[in-house]
Write an enzyme that holds these catalytic residues in place. Structure first.
Site, PDB file in Angstrom:
ATOM      1  CG  ASP A 245      -2.084  -1.125   0.795  1.00  0.00           C
ATOM      2  OD1 ASP A 245      -2.046  -1.511   0.099  1.00  0.00           O
ATOM      3  OD2 ASP A 245      -2.772  -1.495   1.668  1.00  0.00           O
ATOM      4  CE  LYS A 267      -8.196  -0.488  -1.440  1.00  0.00           C
ATOM      5  NZ  LYS A 267      -7.204  -1.777  -1.625  1.00  0.00           N
ATOM      6  CG  MET A 380      -6.551   6.801   6.995  1.00  0.00           C
ATOM      7  SD  MET A 380      -7.112   4.934   6.094  1.00  0.00           S
ATOM      8  CE  MET A 380      -8.612   4.016   6.810  1.00  0.00           C
TER       9      MET A 380
END
Length: 454
Positions: A245, A267, A380
């Protein structure tokens, strides 16, 4: 002075240990550990050393050393504080070609005790040739940390299999086969005591000549490479293919096996990314092809890391896998910022929430999150921080509640921005903090300030 490294069968060693104090006890423990038969001579003998002698059927006598004690011995260990005695006995040993070790005196010794890392039948010996015992000790600690404690059991398993081939008279597999076994999931199963599963993989490799695929879902931690677990590092260094990631730092990625195929599946907000179902499919395809697959994620794979979805897909397809936890952002970032997630004066519970859900919305249980006397950690949540704080205030959380946003936590450029839930969003906009961020809300933020002031 040059020392020749040599491993010898302990059953042929007959040792005279002169001395009965703490130093002699330390050497006696090592000698007993490897099954060396000893004769102990000292005026006074430490009770623990005496018990070791009894337990191992050693001969011991409480009196002064005599040259006749050397009869029948092929190694001698002198652990006394009498320098003249040590020097004289050492000279006699040299004249009779008896190997001698005078503890902490390399000049009088013909052999030395190396630093040892013991993993069952696997023994690693480290020596600095007497120049720097401190370096040898530190190397021992580093090697100790790299070797799994289940290594001994795994090596014994391999030895048992090799003996079976010898007894049966069947053709012995070549070195390539044993390399496959070592790199397969057999060692993981042995480490967990799953002998039947280990045998199943072993026999499959033997009959098909093809390694069975295996997937490791690995947490890389919040960013600092020093926070990697030893088990994570091991998985990284044997992987054939790595799916990683964007939260995995270059420093961590550089620790992956150099010839592994690296595939980025991160992502990022506002960027097209690989769908989760496609990532799960690719993990299965590679494992079915017999590859050792590493799914490397920031933080912990099972905490907002989609590890649950991936493990479900692997289970559905009958693929062996393991989960290697990592230090999650909440723990790592809070620790590096000096913020205790719990503190008896401020919070007795912690809640972890993600700043966005599967459909991109921020649909949370606001009344529960707005309760006082708890710590709220938001993952996040950079883009939704204004909506987050407004909803908390609207649902009853005091506007003066402290808040901190930690940017790039645990890394050298970490930044910590403190405020309250009514002004933290505007401070974040002004400072233009870069992602990734972790937001901590609650009185514990003030605890960090108190700690710095104390």
């Amino acid at each position: 002075m040059a020392y020749f490294p040599l491993f010898t069968d302990s059953k042929y060693l007959k040792c005279l240990l002169v001395g009965g104090g703490a130093v002699a006890l330390r050497k006696a423990r090592i000698l007993a550990q490897f099954g060396v038969k000893c004769h102990v001579v000292a005026k006074e003998i430490d009770p623990e050393l005496e018990q070791i002698a009894v337990d191992n059927s050693w001969y011991f006598i409480k009196r002064a050393y005599r040259d006749s004690d050397l009869t029948g011995c092929n190694i001698v260990v002198l652990a006394t504080s009498d320098s003249s005695l040590n020097s004289r006995v050492s000279q006699v040993c040299h004249e009779r070609s008896i190997s001698v070790n005078v503890v902490d005196n390399a000049e009088l010794s013909s052999f030395i005790f190396p630093g040892l890392v013991d993993r069952g039948p696997v023994t690693v010996a480290i020596s600095s040739s007497g120049h720097s015992p401190t370096i040898a000790r530190r190397l021992r600690g580093q090697i100790e940390s790299l070797l799994p404690h289940s290594l001994g059991s795994f090596v014994e398993y391999l030895g048992q299999k090799r003996r079976q081939f010898t007894r049966s008279g069947d053709a012995k597999p070549d070195r390539g086969f044993w390399d496959q076994v070592i790199d397969s999931s057999v060692s993981n199963h042995i480490g967990k005591g799953e002998i039947e599963k280990a045998d199943k993989v072993f026999n499959q490799l033997l009959n098909e000549g093809k390694q069975k695929g295996f997937v490791s879902l690995v947490g890389a931690g919040p960013g600092d490479p020093d926070l990697l677990t030893l088990k994570a590092l091991k998985a990284m260094q044997i992987a054939d293919v790595v799916y990683y990631d964007n939260l995995v730092s270059d420093e961590i990625l550089n620790l992956v096996r150099r010839d592994a195929n690296r595939i980025y599946v991160g992502k990022r907000r506002a960027f097209r990314s690989v769908r989760q179902d496609e990532i799960s499919r690719m993990l299965c395809v590679d494992a079915e092809a017999g590859l050792r697959v590493l799914r490397l994620k920031g933080g912990d794979p099972m905490l907002f890391g989609r590890g649950g979805e991936e493990s479900a897909e692997l289970t559905k397809n009958g693929i062996d896998f393991e989960v290697i936890p990592g230090i999650t952002a909440a723990l790592g970032c809070a620790a590096y910022a000096g913020i205790p997630l719990t503190h008896r004066d401020y919070a007795q519970s912690v809640r972890f929430v993600t700043g966005h859900l599967k459909d991109g919305s921020l649909n949370l249980d606001w009344p529960e999150l707005a309760k006082p006397d708890q710590t709220l950690v938001v993952y996040m949540g950079l883009s939704g921080i204004e909506q987050l704080t407004q909803n908390l205030v609207h649902n009853g959380l005091a506007p003066s509640t402290p808040a901190a946003v930690i940017s790039r936590g645990t890394l050298v450029d970490q930044k910590v921005l403190c405020g309250t839930i009514v002004d933290i969003a505007s401070k974040v906009r002004e400072q233009q903090l870069p992602a990734p961020t972790t937001t901590i809300i609650g009185g514990v933020v003030n605890a960090a300030i108190h700690l710095k002031d104390s």
